[in-house]
Design an enzyme around this catalytic site. Sequence first.
Site, PDB file in Angstrom:
ATOM      1  N   TYR A 161       0.875  -1.365  -0.134  1.00 16.31           N
ATOM      2  CA  TYR A 161       0.036  -0.190   0.104  1.00 16.31           C
ATOM      3  C   TYR A 161       0.807   1.198  -0.022  1.00 16.31           C
ATOM      4  O   TYR A 161       1.872   1.478   0.688  1.00 16.31           O
ATOM      5  CB  TYR A 161      -0.851   0.019   1.300  1.00 16.31           C
ATOM      6  CG  TYR A 161      -1.702   1.198   1.387  1.00 16.31           C
ATOM      7  CD1 TYR A 161      -3.027   1.147   0.488  1.00 16.31           C
ATOM      8  CD2 TYR A 161      -1.716   2.142   2.335  1.00 16.31           C
ATOM      9  CE1 TYR A 161      -3.614   2.521   0.395  1.00 16.31           C
ATOM     10  CE2 TYR A 161      -2.664   3.266   2.459  1.00 16.31           C
ATOM     11  CZ  TYR A 161      -3.607   3.359   1.472  1.00 16.31           C
ATOM     12  OH  TYR A 161      -4.427   4.336   1.645  1.00 16.31           O
ATOM     13  N   ASP A 210       9.116   2.801   0.125  1.00 14.97           N
ATOM     14  CA  ASP A 210       7.994   3.510   1.097  1.00 14.97           C
ATOM     15  C   ASP A 210       8.178   2.937   2.737  1.00 14.97           C
ATOM     16  O   ASP A 210       7.731   1.789   2.904  1.00 14.97           O
ATOM     17  CB  ASP A 210       6.778   3.007   0.481  1.00 14.97           C
ATOM     18  CG  ASP A 210       5.530   3.593   1.055  1.00 14.97           C
ATOM     19  OD1 ASP A 210       5.834   4.614   2.020  1.00 14.97           O
ATOM     20  OD2 ASP A 210       4.451   3.560   0.611  1.00 14.97           O
ATOM     21  N   LYS A 222       3.731   8.784   9.445  1.00 12.32           N
ATOM     22  CA  LYS A 222       3.494   8.124  10.649  1.00 12.32           C
ATOM     23  C   LYS A 222       4.285   8.544  11.711  1.00 12.32           C
ATOM     24  O   LYS A 222       3.991   9.650  12.451  1.00 12.32           O
ATOM     25  CB  LYS A 222       3.379   6.615  10.561  1.00 12.32           C
ATOM     26  CG  LYS A 222       2.062   6.043   9.558  1.00 12.32           C
ATOM     27  CD  LYS A 222       1.968   4.664   9.480  1.00 12.32           C
ATOM     28  CE  LYS A 222       0.574   4.733   8.583  1.00 12.32           C
ATOM     29  NZ  LYS A 222       0.516   3.899   7.483  1.00 12.32           N
TER      30      LYS A 222
HETATM   31  C1  LIG Z   1       0.090   4.626   6.010  1.00 15.47           C
HETATM   32  C2  LIG Z   1       0.784   4.300   4.678  1.00 15.47           C
HETATM   33  C3  LIG Z   1       0.857   5.141   3.675  1.00 15.47           C
HETATM   34  C4  LIG Z   1      -0.068   6.069   3.602  1.00 15.47           C
HETATM   35  O1  LIG Z   1       0.053   7.186   4.679  1.00 15.47           O
HETATM   36  P1  LIG Z   1      -1.376   8.025   4.976  1.00 15.47           P
HETATM   37  O2  LIG Z   1      -0.820   9.026   5.865  1.00 15.47           O
HETATM   38  O3  LIG Z   1      -2.451   7.385   5.485  1.00 15.47           O
HETATM   39  O4  LIG Z   1      -1.523   8.634   3.581  1.00 15.47           O
HETATM   40  C5  LIG Z   1       1.357   5.038   2.467  1.00 15.47           C
HETATM   41  N1  LIG Z   1       2.438   3.744   2.593  1.00 15.47           N
HETATM   42  C6  LIG Z   1       2.675   2.968   3.563  1.00 15.47           C
HETATM   43  C7  LIG Z   1       3.478   1.897   3.505  1.00 15.47           C
HETATM   44  C8  LIG Z   1       1.766   3.093   4.605  1.00 15.47           C
HETATM   45  O5  LIG Z   1       1.974   2.310   5.717  1.00 15.47           O
END
Ligand SMILES: *Cc1c(COP(=O)(O)O)cnc(C)c1O
Length: 425
Positions: A144, A239, A267
Amino acid sequence: MTTTRSQQLFDDAQTLMPGGVNSPVRAFGSVGGSPRFIARGAGAHFWDEDGNRYLDYVGSWGPLIHGHAPPFIHDAVRAQLARGTSFGAPTALEVEMAREVCAAVPSIEMVRMVNSGTEAVMGAIRVARGFTGRRKIIKFAGCYHGHSDALLVQAGSGALTLGVPDSAGVTPAQTADTISAHYNAIDETRALIRELGDELAVVAVEPLPANMGLVKPKSGFLEMLREETQKSGALLLFDEVMTGFRLARGGFQEVAGITPDITTLGKIIGGGFPVGAYGGRREIMECVAPVGPVYQAGTLSGNPMAMTAGLTSLRALTPEKYEYLENLGARLENGVRAALQETGTTAQMQRWGSMWTLFFSPVPVEDYAGAKASDAQKFGRFFHAMLERSFYLPPSQFEAAFISLAHTERDIDDTVEAMREALKV
Ligand SMILES: *Cc1c(COP(=O)(O)O)cnc(C)c1O
């Protein structure tokens, strides 16, 4: 356990917001039942609107590594609040934050702050395309990267799915340059990168995927991505929105010993406030406006509230803290393995540091297809049995759970004890 007030709020919420929530997984759709509405948190626990107390393993989906409402962060935020919440002009705090991030993650020589992980990945992809002058993106099924159009693609059946949108409202044109590959499929992905040749701008990957539940990279997979992108002239994007500052100050790239070209963060770096960031080699980041031609901006980007919460949070993350989390994680893993054996349960306890998923699968889960093959109904029963016992796990089989620095050995032991009963349900 009385949940009347949560139920009432959920009924009202569903008439006012799609599904009653502002982010889908909160609605308990995949486990059934109705969500708890949370009133307050402290340390490793939070309380719902009916006054029930839970030991929390979600931690706001990753950011709350110091637990709920840590006084040292809130004191710093309160002090900043009195000085102003946003200026739309540069601040010293942004320089301090950039210095902190660049020092912690050596592959990041320059960084741009944004307001979410979604925004960070969207910006990073744009820079990768601007820098390389190429169009195509490879991503992996089950990884994701936020909800921007080009990344809402997963693999369907067959070896590869070329640009099939995963969400209504995303047009085939928006995903035409996105190719979905299979995580951990070394030979297949190598061949794909070679086949795309000088059309490939970037390979985007969660180096330690946690958005299909926690899955580990096979030995050689990330190394292959590094080697092949380098040969191709494409960029490698890690990511680390979830893994950044979660397992080590330098993220999973430090743990794996692999240097990506661009990294996205989020995060934890927001300390509980909305923040994202992308950064990488200087020559790449100098493509970003106002120095370079890749446009990206933000009214509240780098705002002093988020920078204060983030900086205070990051500065408290010493190596001893990661050691503490690893010890709690190992304690939980050992306890869960024993409980699985005792109860004769077929499941896989997959963990790295303070991140973990219990997959109700007969074999270790290595990719999206494996995750999907887990017994989600069984997970749902387990989830509710834990919830009734006041343990709040992620309400989906396909999410990672998080241990925070506020958790104690006693909390872990209580959790294992509860699991022993819940696994029999
Ligand atoms: C949570 C997450 C996102 C998206 O971040 P948001 O702050 O919810 O937009 C993107 N990549 C990874 C790996 C994530 O865990």
